[in-house]
Design an enzyme around this catalytic site. Sequence first.
Site, short mmCIF file in Angstrom:
data_model
loop_
_atom_site.label_atom_id
_atom_site.label_comp_id
_atom_site.label_asym_id
_atom_site.label_seq_id
_atom_site.Cartn_x
_atom_site.Cartn_y
_atom_site.Cartn_z
N ASP A 262 0.76 -1.25 0.00
CA ASP A 262 0.00 0.00 0.00
C ASP A 262 0.79 1.30 0.00
OD1 ASP A 262 -1.74 -2.09 0.33
OD2 ASP A 262 -2.95 -1.14 1.85
N GLU B 76 1.38 -9.08 11.68
CA GLU B 76 1.13 -8.73 10.27
C GLU B 76 2.46 -8.57 9.54
OE1 GLU B 76 -1.15 -5.15 9.90
OE2 GLU B 76 -1.32 -5.31 7.71
C1 GLC Z 1 -2.90 -4.21 3.82
C2 GLC Z 1 -1.80 -4.76 2.93
C3 GLC Z 1 -2.42 -5.65 1.86
C4 GLC Z 1 -3.24 -6.73 2.53
C5 GLC Z 1 -4.24 -6.15 3.54
C6 GLC Z 1 -4.91 -7.22 4.38
O1 GLC Z 1 -3.77 -3.40 3.14
O2 GLC Z 1 -1.05 -3.75 2.36
O3 GLC Z 1 -1.45 -6.24 1.06
O4 GLC Z 1 -3.91 -7.49 1.59
O5 GLC Z 1 -3.59 -5.28 4.41
O6 GLC Z 1 -3.93 -7.98 5.04
#
Ligand code: GLC
Length: 429
Positions: free
Chosen positions: A164, A394
């Site tokens: 992102d 995460e």
């Molecule tokens: C964030 C990450 C993306 C992922 C999401 C859910 O937005 O950047 O890659 O899919 O989180 O984990």
Amino acid sequence: MSHTDLDQKAKTILTDNDQGGYTIPTKGLYPYQWNWDSVFVALGFAEFDQDRAWREIEMLFEGQWRDGMVPHILFRKDDPSYFPGPGVWGTDGGPIPSSGHSQPPVAASVILDLVENDRTGKALERASALLPGLMAWHRWYLNYRDPKGLGVIAVIHPWESGRDNLPDWDDALRAVEVKDIAPYERKDTSHVDPAMRPHKEDYDRYLSIVAACRKAGWDPAKVAETCPFFVADPGVTFIFLRANRDLLSLAEKLDRTEEANEIRGWIALMEAGAKTLWNPDLQAHVAIDERSGKMTDGISSASFLALYAGLTDAATLKPLQAHFDRIAARVRYMMPSYDPDHRCYEPLRYWRGPVWAMINFMIAKGFREAGDTVRADRLRRDTASLIEASGFAEYFSPETGAGAGGGSFSWTAAIWLTWASPSHARQAA
Ligand code: GLC
């Protein structure tokens, strides 16, 4: 915790995050089905429940749009704890309310893995049922994310890249005019420390891109032509090239000659195109803003995915090995999402430095296939050490190994089960 305790904990995370056939990334922060999260999660389930692994992907494809796109989020039920929800996206492209763009297409690769490691005897049948959806999604990528046939895939939003707030998007994002956004309240910063999340200026622009595409009615041809953000991404490009190779293997296994021939054409196009992302000064592949023509100047973890995409010639492999060793001398845990020698590197802010387990998994696969088992093993060991030290976070600091972002995270658990766990039967794979 011992490895076997961690194996058990990982399974519990997946079953706790299971919503009845699909899995949320983590409770609170991400309460819906995310595209590439789900696909990696299928690899985790496959270790102990292959039927459930297929279900995860089948439920993702239930949300496929009429034009072929498989959305990045499926909003199966409204959850006010998440922003931006279905009302902001304003889409109408498929049977389930969803966001308006896609995410990295890892599905074909994971489906091939499920087929090759099948214990149910049903895999080919299930793969065959998914093949038309996969073909439609890949065609959609070529038509609307590479409308000029350059052999590189662009993203219309930083969120479409799955990475992102990577520094690669900064300049292109700054060029997006902030407009057509109503006053809003973010929810992400109420779940995790704002110091790890994107800044408000970025968020305004994320929403302005959504507003522009909503105005274009999410018509993919119009979006490709008018979206204020259109950046060729080495991450999606390499993942897509790899996915096409794996889709070809699937089509061959299923005796689908016509599809196989079509896919061979895509691979030839993408192989030639992907090379145009090579930045000769940096000796690595980078992003190119297709609106301004500007190439970015930083190496990201996706630069290493060239090997995963099958670009394993010495002219690519040697510089990547050198970059790997240079970066490994700077941080304790590989692979940071951005080059620690770059001015934009931040070890704990989202995609500007932290380590993600599923990216390590893909990079390691590429190194291994290129014959470099030493660097592949290093990635697996580091991923295991991070999880052993900090749990199923995460993402992680490449410097201290601290876990950050959301906890009890599904894809971290899945990657542990399918690859990083030392007790894993396929640990050398
Ligand atoms: C964030 C990450 C993306 C992922 C999401 C859910 O937005 O950047 O890659 O899919 O989180 O984990």
